[in-house]
Design an enzyme around this catalytic site. Structure first.
Site, PDB file in Angstrom:
ATOM      1  N   LYS A   1      27.351  91.416   2.942  1.00  0.00           N
ATOM      2  CA  LYS A   1      27.531  91.615   4.389  1.00  0.00           C
ATOM      3  C   LYS A   1      28.114  92.998   4.614  1.00  0.00           C
ATOM      4  O   LYS A   1      28.817  93.533   3.750  1.00  0.00           O
ATOM      5  CB  LYS A   1      28.484  90.558   4.967  1.00  0.00           C
ATOM      6  CG  LYS A   1      28.292  90.338   6.446  1.00  0.00           C
ATOM      7  CD  LYS A   1      27.090  89.442   6.691  1.00  0.00           C
ATOM      8  CE  LYS A   1      26.855  89.196   8.158  1.00  0.00           C
ATOM      9  NZ  LYS A   1      25.799  88.178   8.334  1.00  0.00           N
TER      10      LYS A   1
ATOM     11  N   SER B   1      13.611  87.291   6.572  1.00  0.00           N
ATOM     12  CA  SER B   1      13.922  88.585   5.936  1.00  0.00           C
ATOM     13  C   SER B   1      13.348  88.620   4.513  1.00  0.00           C
ATOM     14  O   SER B   1      12.861  89.651   4.057  1.00  0.00           O
ATOM     15  CB  SER B   1      15.439  88.793   5.857  1.00  0.00           C
ATOM     16  OG  SER B   1      15.920  89.347   7.053  1.00  0.00           O
TER      17      SER B   1
HETATM   18  P1  NAD Z   1      24.142  89.468  19.264  1.00  0.00           P
HETATM   19  O1  NAD Z   1      25.019  90.650  19.262  1.00  0.00           O
HETATM   20  O2  NAD Z   1      22.673  89.674  19.446  1.00  0.00           O
HETATM   21  O3  NAD Z   1      24.589  88.391  20.353  1.00  0.00           O
HETATM   22  C1  NAD Z   1      25.857  87.833  20.442  1.00  0.00           C
HETATM   23  C2  NAD Z   1      26.080  87.420  21.892  1.00  0.00           C
HETATM   24  O4  NAD Z   1      27.291  86.670  21.989  1.00  0.00           O
HETATM   25  C3  NAD Z   1      26.220  88.622  22.829  1.00  0.00           C
HETATM   26  O5  NAD Z   1      25.344  88.456  23.923  1.00  0.00           O
HETATM   27  C4  NAD Z   1      27.684  88.577  23.253  1.00  0.00           C
HETATM   28  O6  NAD Z   1      27.898  89.069  24.569  1.00  0.00           O
HETATM   29  C5  NAD Z   1      27.971  87.080  23.174  1.00  0.00           C
HETATM   30  N1  NAD Z   1      29.402  86.771  23.064  1.00  0.00           N
HETATM   31  C6  NAD Z   1      30.364  87.433  22.404  1.00  0.00           C
HETATM   32  N2  NAD Z   1      31.552  86.806  22.529  1.00  0.00           N
HETATM   33  C7  NAD Z   1      31.329  85.721  23.295  1.00  0.00           C
HETATM   34  C8  NAD Z   1      32.150  84.672  23.783  1.00  0.00           C
HETATM   35  N3  NAD Z   1      33.441  84.617  23.493  1.00  0.00           N
HETATM   36  N4  NAD Z   1      31.584  83.710  24.561  1.00  0.00           N
HETATM   37  C9  NAD Z   1      30.270  83.740  24.843  1.00  0.00           C
HETATM   38  N5  NAD Z   1      29.439  84.708  24.404  1.00  0.00           N
HETATM   39  C10 NAD Z   1      29.949  85.683  23.631  1.00  0.00           C
HETATM   40  O7  NAD Z   1      24.458  88.750  17.865  1.00  0.00           O
HETATM   41  P2  NAD Z   1      23.527  87.728  17.093  1.00  0.00           P
HETATM   42  O8  NAD Z   1      22.707  88.484  16.128  1.00  0.00           O
HETATM   43  O9  NAD Z   1      22.889  86.814  18.068  1.00  0.00           O
HETATM   44  O10 NAD Z   1      24.629  86.946  16.226  1.00  0.00           O
HETATM   45  C11 NAD Z   1      25.370  85.853  16.755  1.00  0.00           C
HETATM   46  C12 NAD Z   1      25.929  85.042  15.606  1.00  0.00           C
HETATM   47  O11 NAD Z   1      24.860  84.590  14.775  1.00  0.00           O
HETATM   48  C13 NAD Z   1      26.886  85.778  14.674  1.00  0.00           C
HETATM   49  O12 NAD Z   1      27.856  84.878  14.196  1.00  0.00           O
HETATM   50  C14 NAD Z   1      25.984  86.200  13.524  1.00  0.00           C
HETATM   51  O13 NAD Z   1      26.701  86.412  12.327  1.00  0.00           O
HETATM   52  C15 NAD Z   1      25.085  84.988  13.433  1.00  0.00           C
HETATM   53  N6  NAD Z   1      23.805  85.231  12.768  1.00  0.00           N
HETATM   54  C16 NAD Z   1      22.938  86.167  13.216  1.00  0.00           C
HETATM   55  C17 NAD Z   1      21.713  86.334  12.575  1.00  0.00           C
HETATM   56  C18 NAD Z   1      20.666  87.293  13.065  1.00  0.00           C
HETATM   57  O14 NAD Z   1      19.528  87.259  12.525  1.00  0.00           O
HETATM   58  N7  NAD Z   1      20.931  88.126  14.054  1.00  0.00           N
HETATM   59  C19 NAD Z   1      21.399  85.553  11.442  1.00  0.00           C
HETATM   60  C20 NAD Z   1      22.314  84.591  11.014  1.00  0.00           C
HETATM   61  C21 NAD Z   1      23.511  84.443  11.684  1.00  0.00           C
END
Ligand code: NAD
Length: 478
Positions: A112, A369
């Site tokens: 990570k 991926s």
């Molecule tokens: P992102 O940045 O695209 O979206 C996150 C969203 O959450 C944003 O819109 C943000 O405004 C919102 N947010 C932040 N704090 C908040 C709160 N307290 N209440 C409500 N909304 C809130 O990120 P993402 O890629 O969607 O990732 C989200 C989660 O999923 C993370 O934990 C990440 O590690 C996990 N994840 C992502 C992926 C991926 O492919 N992007 C894969 C596996 C896991």
């Protein structure tokens, strides 16, 4: 020269929580203590700082890359752009990647990355400078490469950042044939793969659909079987949350609540996810969406509204002892990494709920991926070589059957049967197969031993056993 340390570090217990979950699950395995310790430890933690120019001044950026386990190569994991990111969090997320890959049988170790910035506070040019410099620092220490360590998007990053990383890596490794395999989640035009953008959310939706399709488990929760009509609240309308909500609605669920950091909206009759998304894009907020019946200025209140399933898809530590007793959902599907604290999980299970754990639920991203990385190494899109051949074979078959039976298919039936699979169809089919098989693998472990009390523990047991075999196969453990 300024540093961006103004935001206080989060509590540093996330990696400890992951290790505690590991230790608890390890008791259900038979591996020796040394091997378990090796599996659990973070192998390499690279912490670095670099300056970027801002106007007439410089700012020093904190950044990390953690490679948790090299029992498989390369290591794999997203890069988080967040002012809250810290070393403990990156270590925890890297460890989760190791177990996640094992759960869905993706042959990678876990890694990570983290860059401690709020992307909203930086111009496009500054973000590009930060991303390219971050990549150069990884190259200098051999922490990136198609056979070494392959980053991907995470919270705060996406295709744009991945293309800067790919370009920087390729520029600094001229002539390296597989250079584009150094990072996944790239735009399709830059050797990305169809379906990667929505893969994590699609995987979340498939995981939930599979969970609620099992009558025995739904009876225990007092819920009808099937996804159709299930009421769902999603927290976070970013990449994972938006696509989770979109596909769940497509599968027939009713999205009754959506929570973003500025507030939450609720409608027991259902919200139109796309319309809410467009409303937020236009106004900067999900609040004042005309189709909502209730609004909450405190986003966390949205989590506590009536629903069958809660999907936290924002960040870790959102469901804790402070709010778990107010949560009405019977199922929590952890689309984000680490959204539920261990204490909250215990209470939720005691109250008769179940949690589908993060390291399985959100594994769709790393699964696709993996497909993208395979595409980059083979230098050919899935379906390109065999599509037309399949179509011709299918056409011959249809013509023959029509000739023998005298029954003519409609043009629609004919094209459905004849058509060869596109890259997107192959990717989605591989993703669906992976999510369904992995769910049943976890559930079987859960059911096989009555002392295993959560799906998370079952998932850990399966992951530990698979990683242990890898170490044994490598010959580094007897
Ligand atoms: P992102 O940045 O695209 O979206 C996150 C969203 O959450 C944003 O819109 C943000 O405004 C919102 N947010 C932040 N704090 C908040 C709160 N307290 N209440 C409500 N909304 C809130 O990120 P993402 O890629 O969607 O990732 C989200 C989660 O999923 C993370 O934990 C990440 O590690 C996990 N994840 C992502 C992926 C991926 O492919 N992007 C894969 C596996 C896991």
């Amino acid at each position: 020269m300024a540093t961006n340390n103004s935001v206080a570090d989060q509590d540093t217990h996330f990696f400890g929580d992951v290790c505690n979950n590991f230790d608890y699950a390890a008791k259900f395995t038979k591996h020796d203590a040394g091997l378990l310790d090796q599996i659990k430890s973070c192998n390499s933690v690279y912490r670095f700082r670099f300056p970027i120019r801002r106007g007439n001044d410089f700012e020093v950026i904190d950044a990390w890359r953690v490679e948790h386990s090299q029992h498989q190569s390369p290591t794999k994991g997203g890069i988080r752009y967040s002012e809250m990111v810290n070393e403990d969090e990156v270590m925890a997320l890297a460890a989760l990647m190791t177990y996640k890959c094992a759960i869905v049988n993706v042959p990678f170790g876990g890694a990570k990355g983290g860059i401690k910035i709020n992307p909203k506070n930086y111009s496009l040019q500054e973000l590009e400078n930060i991303t390219r410099r971050y990549t150069v620092e990884l190259i200098r220490k051999n922490f990136i490469g198609p056979s070494i360590d392959v980053p991907a998007p995470d919270y705060g990053s996406g295709e744009r950042e991945m293309s800067w990383i790919a370009d920087t890596y390729a520029t600094m490794n001229p002539g390296q044939l597989d250079a584009m395999g150094c990072v996944t989640g790239k735009p399709i035009a830059l050797q990305g793969i169809a379906g990667r953008r929505e893969a994590t959310g699609r995987g979340v939706a498939i995981a939930i659909r599979e969970c609620v399709s099992i009558a025995e488990d739904m009876n225990k929760l007092g819920l009808p079987t099937g996804i159709s009509g299930k009421t769902i609240i999603v927290q976070g309308l970013g990449n994972v949350g938006y696509y989770s909500a979109k596909f769940l609605a497509e599968f027939g669920a009713i999205i009754v609540g959506l929570c973003e950091y500025e507030g939450a909206i609720y409608n027991p009759d259902g919200l139109d996810v796309e319309a809410v998304f467009q409303h937020r894009k236009a106004t900067g907020s999900i609040l004042d969406y005309p189709g909502s019946k209730q609004e909450f200025k405190h986003s966390a209140e949205g989590l506590e509204q009536p629903c069958d399933i809660l999907v936290p898809a924002a960040l870790e530590n959102q469901i804790t002892v402070a709010n778990i007793r107010n949560i009405k959902a019977k199922i929590i599907a952890e689309a984000a990494n680490g959204p539920t604290s261990p204490e909250a999980e215990t209470i939720f299970y005691q109250n008769g709920g179940i949690i589908i754990p993060d390291m399985y639920v959100n594994a769709g991203g790393v699964t696709v991926s993996y497909f993208e990385w395979l595409k980059n190494l083979s230098h050919v899109a899935f379906g390109r070589i065999n599509r037309r051949f399949e179509e011709n074979t299918n056409l011959n078959l249809v013509n023959m059957v029509e000739g023998i039976t005298g029954v003519a298919l409609t043009p629609m039936q004919r094209s459905t049967i004849v058509r060869g699979a596109s890259e997107l169809e192959l990717v989605n089919s591989g993703l669906e197969d992976t999510m369904i098989r992995s769910y049943h693998e976890i559930r079987e472990t859960f059911k096989a031993n009555p002392s295993i009390d959560t799906l998370r523990t079952a998932a850990f047991v399966g992951a530990i056993n698979k990683i242990a075999v890898s170490y044994q196969n490598l010959g580094v453990w007897p």
